[in-house]
Design a protein around this motif. Structure first.
Motif, PDB file in Angstrom:
ATOM      1  N   GLY A   1       0.786  -1.233   0.000  1.00  0.00           N
ATOM      2  CA  GLY A   1       0.000   0.000   0.000  1.00  0.00           C
ATOM      3  C   GLY A   1       0.819   1.283   0.000  1.00  0.00           C
ATOM      4  N   GLU A   2       2.120   1.158  -0.165  1.00  0.00           N
ATOM      5  CA  GLU A   2       2.952   2.377  -0.138  1.00  0.00           C
ATOM      6  C   GLU A   2       3.026   2.996  -1.536  1.00  0.00           C
ATOM      7  OE1 GLU A   2       6.300   2.615   2.330  1.00  0.00           O
ATOM      8  OE2 GLU A   2       5.943   0.665   3.264  1.00  0.00           O
ATOM      9  N   LYS A   3       2.945   4.333  -1.546  1.00  0.00           N
ATOM     10  CA  LYS A   3       2.934   5.019  -2.845  1.00  0.00           C
ATOM     11  C   LYS A   3       4.360   5.372  -3.264  1.00  0.00           C
ATOM     12  CE  LYS A   3      -1.534   7.270  -3.066  1.00  0.00           C
ATOM     13  NZ  LYS A   3      -2.157   8.599  -3.012  1.00  0.00           N
ATOM     14  N   VAL A   4       5.023   4.387  -3.841  1.00  0.00           N
ATOM     15  CA  VAL A   4       6.404   4.607  -4.282  1.00  0.00           C
ATOM     16  C   VAL A   4       6.526   4.305  -5.777  1.00  0.00           C
ATOM     17  CG1 VAL A   4       7.427   4.096  -2.026  1.00  0.00           C
ATOM     18  CG2 VAL A   4       7.035   2.232  -3.649  1.00  0.00           C
ATOM     19  N   GLY A   5       7.517   4.907  -6.379  1.00  0.00           N
ATOM     20  CA  GLY A   5       7.722   4.687  -7.818  1.00  0.00           C
ATOM     21  C   GLY A   5       9.157   4.967  -8.224  1.00  0.00           C
ATOM     22  N   LEU A   6       9.387   4.837  -9.514  1.00  0.00           N
ATOM     23  CA  LEU A   6      10.764   4.905 -10.015  1.00  0.00           C
ATOM     24  C   LEU A   6      10.818   5.627 -11.362  1.00  0.00           C
ATOM     25  CD1 LEU A   6      13.746   3.522 -10.045  1.00  0.00           C
ATOM     26  CD2 LEU A   6      12.634   1.830 -11.501  1.00  0.00           C
ATOM     27  N   ILE A   7      11.859   6.433 -11.542  1.00  0.00           N
ATOM     28  CA  ILE A   7      12.141   7.021 -12.855  1.00  0.00           C
ATOM     29  C   ILE A   7      13.497   6.499 -13.299  1.00  0.00           C
ATOM     30  CG2 ILE A   7      12.458   9.139 -14.200  1.00  0.00           C
ATOM     31  CD1 ILE A   7       9.661   8.931 -12.920  1.00  0.00           C
ATOM     32  N   LYS A   8      13.509   5.820 -14.418  1.00  0.00           N
ATOM     33  CA  LYS A   8      14.778   5.335 -14.983  1.00  0.00           C
ATOM     34  C   LYS A   8      15.126   6.222 -16.171  1.00  0.00           C
ATOM     35  CE  LYS A   8      14.934   1.903 -17.950  1.00  0.00           C
ATOM     36  NZ  LYS A   8      14.584   0.563 -18.412  1.00  0.00           N
ATOM     37  N   ILE A   9      16.248   6.900 -16.060  1.00  0.00           N
ATOM     38  CA  ILE A   9      16.678   7.768 -17.160  1.00  0.00           C
ATOM     39  C   ILE A   9      17.324   6.894 -18.226  1.00  0.00           C
ATOM     40  CG2 ILE A   9      18.168   9.716 -17.839  1.00  0.00           C
ATOM     41  CD1 ILE A   9      16.356  10.818 -15.798  1.00  0.00           C
ATOM     42  N   ARG A  10      16.809   6.950 -19.446  1.00  0.00           N
ATOM     43  CA  ARG A  10      17.438   6.201 -20.546  1.00  0.00           C
ATOM     44  C   ARG A  10      18.410   7.112 -21.296  1.00  0.00           C
ATOM     45  NH1 ARG A  10      14.971   5.459 -26.115  1.00  0.00           N
ATOM     46  NH2 ARG A  10      16.419   4.062 -27.183  1.00  0.00           N
ATOM     47  N   ALA A  11      17.946   8.308 -21.640  1.00  0.00           N
ATOM     48  CA  ALA A  11      18.820   9.275 -22.326  1.00  0.00           C
ATOM     49  C   ALA A  11      19.350  10.247 -21.278  1.00  0.00           C
ATOM     50  CB  ALA A  11      18.043  10.004 -23.402  1.00  0.00           C
ATOM     51  N   PHE A  12      20.615  10.084 -20.919  1.00  0.00           N
ATOM     52  CA  PHE A  12      21.227  11.014 -19.957  1.00  0.00           C
ATOM     53  C   PHE A  12      21.778  12.236 -20.688  1.00  0.00           C
ATOM     54  CE2 PHE A  12      25.062  12.403 -17.566  1.00  0.00           C
ATOM     55  CZ  PHE A  12      24.400  12.910 -16.457  1.00  0.00           C
ATOM     56  N   ARG A  13      22.302  12.008 -21.905  1.00  0.00           N
ATOM     57  CA  ARG A  13      22.686  13.103 -22.808  1.00  0.00           C
ATOM     58  C   ARG A  13      22.009  12.825 -24.122  1.00  0.00           C
ATOM     59  NH1 ARG A  13      23.592  15.334 -18.984  1.00  0.00           N
ATOM     60  NH2 ARG A  13      25.470  16.322 -18.166  1.00  0.00           N
ATOM     61  N   PRO A  14      21.156  13.645 -24.676  1.00  0.00           N
ATOM     62  CA  PRO A  14      20.655  14.890 -24.093  1.00  0.00           C
ATOM     63  C   PRO A  14      19.800  14.610 -22.856  1.00  0.00           C
ATOM     64  CG  PRO A  14      19.327  14.259 -25.984  1.00  0.00           C
ATOM     65  CD  PRO A  14      20.455  13.284 -25.922  1.00  0.00           C
ATOM     66  N   PHE A  15      19.801  15.519 -21.904  1.00  0.00           N
ATOM     67  CA  PHE A  15      19.049  15.296 -20.673  1.00  0.00           C
ATOM     68  C   PHE A  15      17.571  15.615 -20.910  1.00  0.00           C
ATOM     69  CE2 PHE A  15      17.868  15.879 -16.194  1.00  0.00           C
ATOM     70  CZ  PHE A  15      18.424  14.709 -15.691  1.00  0.00           C
ATOM     71  N   PRO A  16      16.693  14.674 -20.580  1.00  0.00           N
ATOM     72  CA  PRO A  16      15.273  14.837 -20.922  1.00  0.00           C
ATOM     73  C   PRO A  16      14.520  15.720 -19.918  1.00  0.00           C
ATOM     74  CG  PRO A  16      15.626  12.711 -19.893  1.00  0.00           C
ATOM     75  CD  PRO A  16      16.963  13.380 -19.923  1.00  0.00           C
ATOM     76  N   VAL A  17      14.781  16.997 -19.954  1.00  0.00           N
ATOM     77  CA  VAL A  17      14.246  17.921 -18.943  1.00  0.00           C
ATOM     78  C   VAL A  17      12.724  17.886 -18.874  1.00  0.00           C
ATOM     79  CG1 VAL A  17      14.123  20.347 -18.226  1.00  0.00           C
ATOM     80  CG2 VAL A  17      16.267  19.415 -19.132  1.00  0.00           C
ATOM     81  N   GLN A  18      12.090  18.099 -20.031  1.00  0.00           N
ATOM     82  CA  GLN A  18      10.620  18.177 -20.035  1.00  0.00           C
ATOM     83  C   GLN A  18       9.970  16.908 -19.513  1.00  0.00           C
ATOM     84  OE1 GLN A  18       9.471  19.320 -24.002  1.00  0.00           O
ATOM     85  NE2 GLN A  18       8.421  21.123 -23.173  1.00  0.00           N
ATOM     86  N   ALA A  19      10.447  15.773 -20.022  1.00  0.00           N
ATOM     87  CA  ALA A  19       9.868  14.489 -19.611  1.00  0.00           C
ATOM     88  C   ALA A  19      10.075  14.265 -18.119  1.00  0.00           C
ATOM     89  CB  ALA A  19      10.509  13.357 -20.411  1.00  0.00           C
ATOM     90  N   LEU A  20      11.219  14.686 -17.615  1.00  0.00           N
ATOM     91  CA  LEU A  20      11.528  14.476 -16.205  1.00  0.00           C
ATOM     92  C   LEU A  20      10.655  15.360 -15.313  1.00  0.00           C
ATOM     93  CD1 LEU A  20      13.469  12.881 -14.299  1.00  0.00           C
ATOM     94  CD2 LEU A  20      14.860  14.955 -14.218  1.00  0.00           C
ATOM     95  N   VAL A  21      10.522  16.625 -15.690  1.00  0.00           N
ATOM     96  CA  VAL A  21       9.700  17.550 -14.900  1.00  0.00           C
ATOM     97  C   VAL A  21       8.275  17.006 -14.809  1.00  0.00           C
ATOM     98  CG1 VAL A  21       8.666  19.869 -14.885  1.00  0.00           C
ATOM     99  CG2 VAL A  21      11.113  19.586 -15.379  1.00  0.00           C
ATOM    100  N   GLN A  22       7.790  16.520 -15.934  1.00  0.00           N
ATOM    101  CA  GLN A  22       6.454  15.953 -15.973  1.00  0.00           C
ATOM    102  C   GLN A  22       6.345  14.716 -15.079  1.00  0.00           C
ATOM    103  OE1 GLN A  22       5.433  15.405 -20.038  1.00  0.00           O
ATOM    104  NE2 GLN A  22       3.240  15.211 -19.620  1.00  0.00           N
ATOM    105  N   ALA A  23       7.344  13.849 -15.152  1.00  0.00           N
ATOM    106  CA  ALA A  23       7.300  12.591 -14.409  1.00  0.00           C
ATOM    107  C   ALA A  23       7.436  12.789 -12.901  1.00  0.00           C
ATOM    108  CB  ALA A  23       8.406  11.661 -14.910  1.00  0.00           C
ATOM    109  N   LEU A  24       8.140  13.839 -12.488  1.00  0.00           N
ATOM    110  CA  LEU A  24       8.372  14.056 -11.061  1.00  0.00           C
ATOM    111  C   LEU A  24       7.288  14.897 -10.406  1.00  0.00           C
ATOM    112  CD1 LEU A  24      12.238  14.801 -10.902  1.00  0.00           C
ATOM    113  CD2 LEU A  24      11.072  12.619 -10.586  1.00  0.00           C
ATOM    114  N   GLY A  25       6.443  15.465 -11.258  1.00  0.00           N
ATOM    115  CA  GLY A  25       5.492  16.489 -10.838  1.00  0.00           C
ATOM    116  C   GLY A  25       4.750  16.268  -9.534  1.00  0.00           C
ATOM    117  N   ASN A  26       4.193  15.068  -9.321  1.00  0.00           N
ATOM    118  CA  ASN A  26       3.286  14.890  -8.192  1.00  0.00           C
ATOM    119  C   ASN A  26       3.930  14.337  -6.927  1.00  0.00           C
ATOM    120  OD1 ASN A  26       1.136  15.814  -9.793  1.00  0.00           O
ATOM    121  ND2 ASN A  26       0.984  13.782 -10.743  1.00  0.00           N
ATOM    122  N   ALA A  27       5.201  14.031  -7.004  1.00  0.00           N
ATOM    123  CA  ALA A  27       5.848  13.438  -5.834  1.00  0.00           C
ATOM    124  C   ALA A  27       6.100  14.479  -4.748  1.00  0.00           C
ATOM    125  CB  ALA A  27       7.169  12.801  -6.249  1.00  0.00           C
TER     126      ALA A  27
END
Lengths: 394, 310
Positions: A286-312
């Protein structure tokens, strides 16, 4: 569909062979040595037309790739650790000459003290050299990323070299189930290398590598930076068509059970596999945990990351290298820069250096810390410290 | 084929004027004449190590070279050219390159004797079909006359200055030509810029047309580093040869051939005296330096004569 059981190194060597490379130049270094070993066996058995150049150093490996690619050939190499560091100078030459060379970096700790096991200090040490860096979680991803890498690199919008990173020993030597593509499918997908300019172009001569004065240098760097920005789109487009071919779709990053998570991890490479298991276990409880795995480190996926981290509420960035900045690791620095002070609180863990084992219990420990952080249970001094170590004796 | 100077001079220029090399620079004369040994219809791809020749011939967007050309870094001309050659074999095999190309790599003594030595040695050992041409001006001239392993003993350079305690470079010049011969490659030659360039032209031609790896070592004086007047370039090279400091010879498939034997070997002073970098050797009390320099020249010359069966 071809099902097989291969190690990461074997899978990448096979991808290189299937790609019908023109030139492969490499020097042995643990744990990437197997790649040129497998490859030279293919050459010795007449299984590929590729010219294998057994150079006398990694510096010469990259130099030979530069010469070959500038001459109009599709070239590749593989290395690790000190080998990558030795290449450092010419990595920037390759990217600034806009030569779409591909390389497998089997990540290993940089020497000092010498250690042959996995961390990301080698790849992180060359993160500013203008190479696209894709990180693989397992052998399947190393194989898939390598096949995509050639098309990403050679796309006229990118024309940048690509480094496919897989974790030394953990991914490179462990034998896993893998789904392979038929050689003709790969060749069709990869197409032919048809550069606009190359040394052996009889219609138009070309000169590479001028002395670039302050009058021009900055404009050339700006163009190179734009190519890195544009390559985000290229990676997405190539990944889409790879997905259409194989059913395996890849994004710039993978958000795993992240949407409603209050606690998130950001990781690179094989740790994602371990972390996914922990996320599943904790989710069951029941714990609300998750994971972001970066595939493209260069170029750094800023937009996708900001979106993915948004609600944490809180995010732990796990760095498998010590940036020695006294301010956290390199991945942490990029995540901080991407968020620009907005969004969830960010903390950093340095972990797994020099092959220090990363077990589910360690990942659980991070999630527990994060819970304490949210609930204000951690002592004040510790809460303030966002730059932490995992599984170290102090 | 008989060498015809006028015919050679009338070939279309492959090394255009307007480059930024100094007046009296041996490197420019060297490059121009190596390229002149090619026939106009022969195609060539060139790799250039970082150095004077590279920096002064392609300051963006102006280029001196009429042929396809690649500069990567200081220490990797051997490996880079090896990569070009591997590409050539791959692309020819696949029918993607139809025309025949010759491959040349140029490097100064810094990029060849020193920092690029490993890369050169590796490329020669692997047998790439290429010619590596070293233009030897006996120091790192591009960065401002620092000593290299090619610098002659006693030479006054900016990192081996002739001081009151240490009289210039303490060590003897590395004999790179012999080191390259020890690689057992099909062709190695030593030459310089002389009179009608016949020796250089013929050796370059042989090197270029020898299948497999070939190495040319060309003494190419530098007026700034050696401190001679710019119009004395040809006097420098002539003295180097007539004193037997820089013998002309070639090694074809392991066989030594002496290209020129002076009728009367001149004393080494003839070579040292006009050069500002050796000025301190002529001060009273420093006669021993000239003596020891002469002894080393004699020793190497005698050894070479033996190898050449002279």
């Amino acid at each position: 569909m071809i099902k097989d059981r291969l190690s990461g190194n074997e899978a990448v060597a096979l991808a290189m062979k299937s790609m019908n490379m023109d030139v492969m130049a490499a020097f042995p270094i643990t744990p990437s040595t197997e790649i040129p070993q497998y490859f030279s066996q293919f050459v010795a058995d007449g299984a590929t037309e590729t010219i294998f150049v057994p150079v006398e150093s990694e510096h010469s490996a990259m130099s030979a790739c530069i010469g070959a690619q500038a001459a109009g050939a599709r070239s590749c190499t593989a290395t690790s650790s000190c080998g990558l560091a030795l290449m450092n100078e010419v990595l920037s030459v390759a990217s600034s000459l806009r030569l779409p060379i591909t390389m497998c970096c089997v990540t290993r700790a940089l020497t000092g003290p010498i250690n042959i096991h996995n961390d990301h200090s080698d790849a992180m040490g060359v993160r500013d050299c203008g190479w696209i860096q894709l990180y693989a979680e397992n052998a399947q991803e190393a194989y898939d990323n390598y096949i995509m890498a050639v098309r990403i690199a050679e796309d006229p919008k990118a024309l940048l070299p690509v480094m496919v990173c897989q974790d030394g020993f953990i991914t490179s030597h462990a034998v896993e189930n893998i789904i392979l593509l038929a050689e003709d499918e790969i060749r069709k997908f990869a197409g032919f290398y048809e550069p606009e300019n190359y040394l052996f172009n009889s219609r138009e001569k070309v000169a590479y590598g001028p002395y670039d004065s302050p009058v021009y240098f900055m404009e050339h760097k700006r163009q190179q930076a734009q190519a890195m920005i544009d390559s985000l789109e290229v990676i997405n487009a190539v990944s889409q068509s790879f997905g259409d071919l194989t059913g395996r779709y890849y994004d710039l990053l993978e958000a795993y059970r992240a949407e409603d998570a209050d606690r998130l991890l950001v990781v690179l490479g094989s740790t994602a596999g371990t972390a996914k298991q922990v996320v599943d276990e904790l989710r069951k409880a029941g714990e609300k945990v998750g994971l972001i795995k970066i595939r493209a480190f260069r170029p750094f996926p800023v937009q996708a990351l900001v979106q993915a981290l948004g609600n944490a509420k809180i995010v732990a960035v796990l760095d498998k290298s010590e940036g020695m900045s006294a301010n956290g690791g390199p991945l942490f620095a990029d995540v901080c820069a991407a968020l620009g002070g907005r969004g969830p609180r960010l903390v950093n863990y340095i972990y797994g250096l020099g092959g220090r084992d990363v077990r589910p219990l360690h990942i659980k420990e991070v999630f527990e810390h994060l819970k304490d952080d949210i609930e204000g249970k951690t002592p004040a001094a510790k809460t303030a410290a966002n730059y932490r170590y995992l599984a170290v004796r102090e | 084929m008989t060498y015809n100077f006028v015919q050679e001079m009338n070939k279309p220029e492959r090394f255009a004027g307007g480059h930024r090399l100094c007046a009296g620079c041996g490197a420019a004369v060297m490059a121009r004449n190596v390229l002149r040994s090619l026939e106009p219809e022969e195609r060539v791809a060139i790799v250039n190590a970082t150095g004077c020749l590279q920096a002064a011939t392609f300051p963006y967007p102006y280029i001196t070279w009429e042929d396809s050309w690649l500069h990567s870094a200081f220490e990797n001309a051997g490996a880079t050219c090896g990569g070009v050659e591997a590409a050539y074999r791959a692309l020819r095999k696949r029918g993607k390159v139809k025309e025949e190309y010759k491959l040349l790599a140029f490097g100064g003594d810094g990029g060849t004797y020193d920092i690029g030595f490993q890369s050169l040695s590796g490329a020669m050992e692997r047998g790439h079909d290429m010619v590596y041409i070293c233009y030897d001006n006996e120091a790192y001239m591009n960065t401002g006359i620092q000593r290299s392993s090619s610098t002659s003993r006693f030479a006054d350079t900016t990192t081996s200055p002739a001081g009151s305690v240490i009289p210039g470079k303490p060590q003897n010049k590395k004999d790179l030509t012999q080191v390259m011969i020890a690689h057992n490659i099909p062709y190695v030659a030593q030459t310089t810029l002389l009179s009608n360039m016949k020796d250089l032209n013929e050796k370059a031609r042989r090197a270029i047309h020898t299948p497999g790896p070939a190495f040319l070592n060309i003494l190419a004086p530098c007026p700034r580093g050696w401190r001679y007047e710019t119009d004395q370039l040809m006097d420098m090279t002539k003295a180097a040869v007539e004193t037997c400091f820089w013998p002309l010879f070639e090694v074809v498939e392991g066989k030594f051939h002496l290209s020129y034997k002076p009728k009367k070997k001149l004393p080494i002073e003839e070579y040292l005296k006009p050069q500002g970098r050796f000025k301190h050797m002529f001060k009273q009390g420093n006669e021993w330096m000239i003596e020891e320099f002469q002894q080393e020249v004699d020793r190497r010359w005698e050894e070479l004569l033996k190898k050449c069966g002279e």
